[in-house]
Write a protein that holds these residues in place. Structure first.
Motif, PDB file in Angstrom:
ATOM      1  N   LEU A  32       0.171  11.016 -18.451  1.00 51.76           N
ATOM      2  CA  LEU A  32      -1.086  10.958 -17.718  1.00 51.76           C
ATOM      3  C   LEU A  32      -1.294   9.515 -17.259  1.00 51.76           C
ATOM      4  CD1 LEU A  32      -3.759  12.282 -16.799  1.00 51.76           C
ATOM      5  CD2 LEU A  32      -4.712  11.553 -18.992  1.00 51.76           C
ATOM      6  N   CYS A  33      -1.447   9.324 -15.972  1.00 51.09           N
ATOM      7  CA  CYS A  33      -1.687   7.983 -15.428  1.00 51.09           C
ATOM      8  C   CYS A  33      -3.145   7.612 -15.650  1.00 51.09           C
ATOM      9  CB  CYS A  33      -1.375   7.951 -13.934  1.00 51.09           C
ATOM     10  SG  CYS A  33       0.355   8.236 -13.548  1.00 51.09           S
ATOM     11  N   SER A  34      -3.356   6.445 -16.237  1.00 47.01           N
ATOM     12  CA  SER A  34      -4.732   6.005 -16.457  1.00 47.01           C
ATOM     13  C   SER A  34      -5.290   5.424 -15.164  1.00 47.01           C
ATOM     14  CB  SER A  34      -4.786   4.967 -17.574  1.00 47.01           C
ATOM     15  OG  SER A  34      -4.298   3.732 -17.118  1.00 47.01           O
ATOM     16  N   GLU A  35      -6.589   5.277 -15.117  1.00 51.64           N
ATOM     17  CA  GLU A  35      -7.249   4.787 -13.915  1.00 51.64           C
ATOM     18  C   GLU A  35      -6.741   3.414 -13.503  1.00 51.64           C
ATOM     19  OE1 GLU A  35     -11.644   3.395 -12.459  1.00 51.64           O
ATOM     20  OE2 GLU A  35     -11.493   4.772 -14.121  1.00 51.64           O
ATOM     21  N   MET A  36      -6.525   2.520 -14.449  1.00 57.20           N
ATOM     22  CA  MET A  36      -6.083   1.173 -14.130  1.00 57.20           C
ATOM     23  C   MET A  36      -4.684   1.165 -13.508  1.00 57.20           C
ATOM     24  SD  MET A  36      -8.497  -0.866 -14.580  1.00 57.20           S
ATOM     25  CE  MET A  36      -7.643  -2.410 -14.394  1.00 57.20           C
ATOM     26  N   LEU A  37      -3.886   2.150 -13.819  1.00 61.77           N
ATOM     27  CA  LEU A  37      -2.541   2.199 -13.269  1.00 61.77           C
ATOM     28  C   LEU A  37      -2.507   2.774 -11.864  1.00 61.77           C
ATOM     29  CD1 LEU A  37      -0.575   3.466 -16.388  1.00 61.77           C
ATOM     30  CD2 LEU A  37      -0.643   1.147 -15.470  1.00 61.77           C
ATOM     31  N   VAL A  38      -3.497   3.574 -11.529  1.00 58.86           N
ATOM     32  CA  VAL A  38      -3.451   4.273 -10.244  1.00 58.86           C
ATOM     33  C   VAL A  38      -4.537   3.809  -9.271  1.00 58.86           C
ATOM     34  CG1 VAL A  38      -2.355   6.319 -11.198  1.00 58.86           C
ATOM     35  CG2 VAL A  38      -4.850   6.193 -11.098  1.00 58.86           C
ATOM     36  N   THR A  39      -5.371   2.859  -9.679  1.00 53.78           N
ATOM     37  CA  THR A  39      -6.425   2.372  -8.805  1.00 53.78           C
ATOM     38  C   THR A  39      -5.847   1.320  -7.862  1.00 53.78           C
ATOM     39  OG1 THR A  39      -8.055   2.732 -10.530  1.00 53.78           O
ATOM     40  CG2 THR A  39      -8.687   1.283  -8.723  1.00 53.78           C
ATOM     41  N   PRO A  40      -5.813   1.611  -6.580  1.00 54.45           N
ATOM     42  CA  PRO A  40      -5.272   0.613  -5.632  1.00 54.45           C
ATOM     43  C   PRO A  40      -6.305  -0.475  -5.380  1.00 54.45           C
ATOM     44  CG  PRO A  40      -6.057   2.526  -4.446  1.00 54.45           C
ATOM     45  CD  PRO A  40      -6.213   2.839  -5.920  1.00 54.45           C
ATOM     46  N   LEU A  41      -5.815  -1.622  -4.944  1.00 52.05           N
ATOM     47  CA  LEU A  41      -6.729  -2.688  -4.545  1.00 52.05           C
ATOM     48  C   LEU A  41      -7.324  -2.310  -3.191  1.00 52.05           C
ATOM     49  CD1 LEU A  41      -4.593  -5.784  -5.466  1.00 52.05           C
ATOM     50  CD2 LEU A  41      -6.618  -4.957  -6.631  1.00 52.05           C
ATOM     51  N   PRO A  42      -8.622  -2.461  -3.040  1.00 49.93           N
ATOM     52  CA  PRO A  42      -9.233  -2.117  -1.763  1.00 49.93           C
ATOM     53  C   PRO A  42      -8.854  -3.116  -0.679  1.00 49.93           C
ATOM     54  CG  PRO A  42     -10.839  -3.131  -3.192  1.00 49.93           C
ATOM     55  CD  PRO A  42      -9.582  -2.956  -4.005  1.00 49.93           C
ATOM     56  N   PRO A  43      -8.789  -2.674   0.562  1.00 49.83           N
ATOM     57  CA  PRO A  43      -8.530  -3.627   1.643  1.00 49.83           C
ATOM     58  C   PRO A  43      -9.659  -4.634   1.733  1.00 49.83           C
ATOM     59  CG  PRO A  43      -8.678  -1.375   2.471  1.00 49.83           C
ATOM     60  CD  PRO A  43      -8.963  -1.338   1.010  1.00 49.83           C
ATOM     61  N   ILE A  44      -9.325  -5.844   2.067  1.00 51.11           N
ATOM     62  CA  ILE A  44     -10.343  -6.906   2.150  1.00 51.11           C
ATOM     63  C   ILE A  44     -10.726  -7.067   3.608  1.00 51.11           C
ATOM     64  CG2 ILE A  44     -10.801  -9.341   1.760  1.00 51.11           C
ATOM     65  CD1 ILE A  44      -8.864  -9.191  -0.584  1.00 51.11           C
ATOM     66  N   ASP A  69       0.831  -1.194   0.000  1.00 53.23           N
ATOM     67  CA  ASP A  69       0.000   0.000   0.000  1.00 53.23           C
ATOM     68  C   ASP A  69       0.868   1.248   0.000  1.00 53.23           C
ATOM     69  OD1 ASP A  69      -2.392  -1.401   0.079  1.00 53.23           O
ATOM     70  OD2 ASP A  69      -2.358  -1.529   2.263  1.00 53.23           O
ATOM     71  N   ILE A  70       0.462   2.220  -0.816  1.00 58.22           N
ATOM     72  CA  ILE A  70       1.130   3.524  -0.821  1.00 58.22           C
ATOM     73  C   ILE A  70       0.070   4.603  -0.698  1.00 58.22           C
ATOM     74  CG2 ILE A  70       3.079   2.722  -2.213  1.00 58.22           C
ATOM     75  CD1 ILE A  70       1.763   4.093  -4.623  1.00 58.22           C
ATOM     76  N   ALA A  71       0.489   5.773  -0.349  1.00 57.63           N
ATOM     77  CA  ALA A  71      -0.443   6.898  -0.238  1.00 57.63           C
ATOM     78  C   ALA A  71      -1.008   7.222  -1.625  1.00 57.63           C
ATOM     79  CB  ALA A  71       0.273   8.112   0.339  1.00 57.63           C
ATOM     80  N   PRO A  72      -2.270   7.656  -1.700  1.00 63.74           N
ATOM     81  CA  PRO A  72      -2.858   8.015  -2.994  1.00 63.74           C
ATOM     82  C   PRO A  72      -2.077   9.152  -3.659  1.00 63.74           C
ATOM     83  CG  PRO A  72      -4.524   7.949  -1.274  1.00 63.74           C
ATOM     84  CD  PRO A  72      -3.198   7.815  -0.603  1.00 63.74           C
ATOM     85  N   LEU A  73      -2.037   9.119  -4.977  1.00 64.01           N
ATOM     86  CA  LEU A  73      -1.379  10.196  -5.719  1.00 64.01           C
ATOM     87  C   LEU A  73      -2.180  11.479  -5.587  1.00 64.01           C
ATOM     88  CD1 LEU A  73      -0.488   8.310  -9.029  1.00 64.01           C
ATOM     89  CD2 LEU A  73       1.048   8.867  -7.138  1.00 64.01           C
ATOM     90  N   GLN A  74      -1.490  12.573  -5.453  1.00 65.69           N
ATOM     91  CA  GLN A  74      -2.160  13.872  -5.359  1.00 65.69           C
ATOM     92  C   GLN A  74      -2.441  14.448  -6.737  1.00 65.69           C
ATOM     93  OE1 GLN A  74      -3.289  15.036  -2.364  1.00 65.69           O
ATOM     94  NE2 GLN A  74      -2.573  13.016  -1.745  1.00 65.69           N
ATOM     95  N   GLN A  75      -1.777  13.931  -7.762  1.00 62.02           N
ATOM     96  CA  GLN A  75      -2.029  14.357  -9.137  1.00 62.02           C
ATOM     97  C   GLN A  75      -1.871  13.167 -10.051  1.00 62.02           C
ATOM     98  OE1 GLN A  75       1.344  17.120  -9.178  1.00 62.02           O
ATOM     99  NE2 GLN A  75       2.118  16.017 -10.959  1.00 62.02           N
ATOM    100  N   LEU A  76      -2.509  13.232 -11.211  1.00 66.42           N
ATOM    101  CA  LEU A  76      -2.448  12.128 -12.164  1.00 66.42           C
ATOM    102  C   LEU A  76      -1.652  12.473 -13.407  1.00 66.42           C
ATOM    103  CD1 LEU A  76      -6.114  10.807 -11.916  1.00 66.42           C
ATOM    104  CD2 LEU A  76      -4.092  10.032 -10.689  1.00 66.42           C
ATOM    105  N   ALA A  77      -1.284  13.737 -13.566  1.00 65.75           N
ATOM    106  CA  ALA A  77      -0.520  14.164 -14.735  1.00 65.75           C
ATOM    107  C   ALA A  77       0.856  14.644 -14.290  1.00 65.75           C
ATOM    108  CB  ALA A  77      -1.249  15.282 -15.462  1.00 65.75           C
ATOM    109  N   PHE A  78       1.874  14.186 -14.999  1.00 65.13           N
ATOM    110  CA  PHE A  78       3.254  14.551 -14.723  1.00 65.13           C
ATOM    111  C   PHE A  78       3.919  14.882 -16.053  1.00 65.13           C
ATOM    112  CE2 PHE A  78       1.753  11.516 -11.632  1.00 65.13           C
ATOM    113  CZ  PHE A  78       2.123  12.069 -10.415  1.00 65.13           C
ATOM    114  N   ASP A  79       4.222  16.171 -16.266  1.00 62.19           N
ATOM    115  CA  ASP A  79       4.755  16.642 -17.551  1.00 62.19           C
ATOM    116  C   ASP A  79       3.820  16.182 -18.666  1.00 62.19           C
ATOM    117  OD1 ASP A  79       6.935  18.004 -16.404  1.00 62.19           O
ATOM    118  OD2 ASP A  79       8.093  16.143 -16.343  1.00 62.19           O
ATOM    119  N   ASN A  80       4.331  15.360 -19.587  1.00 64.80           N
ATOM    120  CA  ASN A  80       3.462  14.909 -20.680  1.00 64.80           C
ATOM    121  C   ASN A  80       2.976  13.470 -20.471  1.00 64.80           C
ATOM    122  OD1 ASN A  80       5.883  13.631 -21.082  1.00 64.80           O
ATOM    123  ND2 ASN A  80       5.946  13.946 -23.291  1.00 64.80           N
TER     124      ASN A  80
END
Length: 77
Positions: free
Chosen positions: A65-77, A52-63
């Motif tokens: 863009l992180c897509s949803e599938m790359l930045v969606t963490p797995l929910p705790p079970i 687990d890591i802290a959520p990203l505060q932004q999704l765009a970095f220079d040119n």
């Protein structure tokens, strides 16, 4: 990908499971999961811990863009 609910601090022996042990745990799942597991070789299994890591505060970095599938963490079970 297989996720098993386990205590965060517990040492898992799932890392050493064979395909037979996976099949035993997931044999009641819908098709084609049991078939896929029964046709998978032990040497084809990969184990990587999910950290687990802290959520990203932004999704765009220079040119980039992180897509949803790359930045969606797995929910705790």
């Amino acid at each position: 990908m297989v996720c098993l609910h386990q205590q965060h601090t517990a040492k898992s022996d799932a890392k050493n499971w064979t395909t037979a042990e996976l099949l035993n745990n997931f044999k009641e799942y819908h098709d084609p999961i049991p078939t896929i597991l029964s046709e998978t070789k032990d040497t084809e299994l990969i184990w990587n811990d999910i950290i687990d890591i802290a959520p990203l505060q932004q999704l765009a970095f220079d040119n980039i863009l992180c897509s949803e599938m790359l930045v969606t963490p797995l929910p705790p079970i």
